[in-house]
Structure formats: structure tokens, C-alpha cells
Enzyme design. Structure first.
Site, short mmCIF file in Angstrom:
data_model
loop_
_atom_site.label_atom_id
_atom_site.label_comp_id
_atom_site.label_asym_id
_atom_site.label_seq_id
_atom_site.Cartn_x
_atom_site.Cartn_y
_atom_site.Cartn_z
N ASP A 43 0.79 -1.41 -0.06
CA ASP A 43 -0.33 -0.16 -0.07
C ASP A 43 0.26 1.64 -0.11
O ASP A 43 0.59 2.23 -0.23
CB ASP A 43 -1.03 -0.32 1.05
N SER A 46 -6.65 5.99 -0.30
CA SER A 46 -7.12 4.36 -0.87
C SER A 46 -8.66 3.72 -0.57
O SER A 46 -8.94 3.88 0.56
CB SER A 46 -6.24 3.09 0.46
N GLN A 104 -5.35 -0.99 -7.14
CA GLN A 104 -6.22 -0.16 -6.00
C GLN A 104 -6.59 1.24 -6.46
O GLN A 104 -5.62 1.34 -8.03
CB GLN A 104 -4.75 0.22 -5.17
#
Length: 285
Positions: A202, A226, A276
Site C-alpha cells: 500500500d 485508498s 488499487q
């Protein structure tokens, strides 16, 4: 144990079991919300501990639902959806104050041989020839201490191949490459390496969607977060050895940026892939 940055990170990611399918976790002190990679990795840790040790995670699909409060405990509820001979499935919901902040579905597979092919590895500057984040931010602090605080020692080492100019970001191709590793030996447990790789996955990924625009995540007026995250584990990998994270962003629209990533070992093995979508909202003054 010497409670340095690596040991503290592992302690945070090793959630505490309170029942067969119930775990709790805590967070390091942060000024605002919980880092998404943390709850992603903690959820994977909880799910891994609910399946047979012969199984390894091969994919997870997650949604970040609400900002997490670093000062409060996180409760991880694991739903044992399926246990088969070859595959097992778990659903994990992370909650604070009884409200879901994150959920994920994770699929596990018993290791087996099979057909193999992979994308071609990317050739970039080796990590030893690049400046680490710690050295970069130390230099920026020396140049402008009022704007850039002195960095703290970190468990995760990152070395960016082409670092962006944070003072004057210019539009560029939506492609970026960074070397990552845990900056110390974390042992031989393959599940621990998967958890740490999930944590690293991430880092910086949403930043690829800002590269074609004159903004960074730190630019005034930018709201970034995110929204979801997908991770596929293709082959075993050590998180304490350099991994090249190759990222790109094929699209941004509607206040959202879509990004993809691939983790390669130094010898060119593709060990994991990511995708993502992130909020990249520009608020005008």
C-alpha cells in the site's frame, strides 16, 4: 528483544487471538488515520492463523470503508467461509467501536506445481545506487527544517528510482519504480513475509495516479485515500530482501485514480501483483 522499528512493526502486525476466529490489534501513534497497509496486513495475519499451516494466501480483495483511529483497538472478525482440500476462503472484517473500517476476502491454496510464465522483469537502477527515503528526508530537513520535519527511523526501507520534485511537481508519465525491503532479518516464516509484503504493497501505489498532474499527495488542497486494494501472491518472496515495485496508472476520472503494481525480486522473478483505486480529490481554495 530490542524493540527497534522492525520489532515494533512485527508486533503491530502480529494481532492477538482472543477466540478461534476473533483477533485484536493496535496501531502505532499517527497524527491522523491508520495507514491502510497496516490493517491490510493485520487482516491477512488474522486469516492466516485461522487456516491450516500448509495453506498460503494467493489473493486478497479489500475495501477501506472508514478512516481508522490509531488511538483505538481494532477488532478482527474472521469468517471461515470455506475449507477445501486445495483451497480455503476467509472473510475478515476489521472494526472499531462496533463499526467496520475495512473488510477483505482472502483465498488460500495448498502449494502445488503447475504451468508457469510471467511478465518480463523491469531493468532499472539498482538500489545501492539510489538514495533511501530516510537519507532523502534528512537532506530535505537540513535544507528547509520549517517545511520538512526530521525523519524517524523506519522498519521499511524504500529507494525511489526517479524521485519526484515535491517542491515543484511537474506532470510526467504515470509510471514509477521503487525498491522496498524490511531493513533487517525477519526470520524464515513464509507467512510473516506475506504479511510484510502486504503491508508494503500500500506504500506509494496511489501516487502513480498523480504523476500526470502537477500535484503530490502532500500538495495543498489534495485529498487522497485508498478506496480498495487487491493483492495476488504468485511465488514465495522474502520481504527482507530488495523487491522492485513497478507501478503505473492507466486511468484517473471522477476523483478516483486507478493504479497497478508488480513486485519483482532482484533476479527478475515476479512474486506479487497489485491493483488499487484511490480517492484523488482536488479541493479548490
Amino acid at each position: 528483544m530490542d524493540h527497534g522499528p522492525i520489532e515494533r512493526l512485527i508486533e503491530y502486525l502480529e494481532v492477538q487471538r482472543v477466540d478461534r476466529f476473533l483477533f485484536t490489534g493496535k496501531s502505532p501513534a499517527r497524527p491522523s488515520r491508520i495507514f491502510g497497509g497496516q490493517v491490510l496486513a493485520q487482516s491477512l495475519n488474522a486469516a492466516l492463523r485461522s487456516v491450516d499451516a500448509a495453506f498460503e494466501a494467493h489473493s486478497m480483495h479489500a475495501y477501506f470503508l472508514r478512516p481508522g483511529d490509531p488511538s483505538r483497538q481494532i477488532v478482527f472478525e474472521v469468517d471461515p467461509i470455506r475449507d477445501g482440500r486445495s483451497f480455503a476462503t476467509r472473510r475478515v472484517v476489521a472494526k472499531q467501536d462496533g463499526r467496520a473500517i475495512f473488510n477483505t476476502a482472502i483465498s488460500f491454496q495448498r502449494c502445488e506445481p503447475g504451468l508457469e510464465h510471467q511478465a518480463s522483469p523491469v531493468k532499472v537502477t539498482p538500489p545501492e545506487a539510489l538514495e533511501s527515503d530516510f537519507d532523502f528526508w534528512t537532506r530535505k530537513h537540513a535544507e528547509n527544517p520549517e517545511r520538512y520535519p526530521a525523519p524517524l527511523a523506519q522498519a521499511i526501507e524504500r529507494r525511489v528510482v526517479n524521485r519526484r520534485d515535491y517542491d515543484n511537481p511537474q506532470p510526467q508519465e504515470a509510471v514509477q519504480h521503487s525498491w522496498f525491503r524490511v531493513s533487517g532479518d525477519v526470520g524464515e516464516d513464509p507467512h510473516r513475509h506475506q504479511v510484510l509484503l502486504a503491508f508494503m504493497s500500500d506504500f506509494a501505489l496511489l501516487g502513480a495516479s498523480l504523476l500526470p498532474h502537477p500535484y503530490t499527495a502532500q500538495s495543498p488542497g489534495m485529498q487522497v485515500a485508498s478506496l480498495d486494494h487487491a493483492l495476488w501472491f504468485h511465488r514465495p518472496a522474502r520481504a527482507d530482501e530488495y523487491l522492485l515495485y513497478a507501478m503505473d496508472s492507466p486511468n484517473a476520472s471522477g476523483g478516483r485514480g486507478f493504479c497497478r503494481g508488480q513486485f519483482f525480486t532482484r533476479d527478475g522473478q515476479l512474486v506479487a501483483s497489485t491493483a488499487q483505486e484511490a480517492l484523488i480529490r482536488r479541493r479548490e481554495a
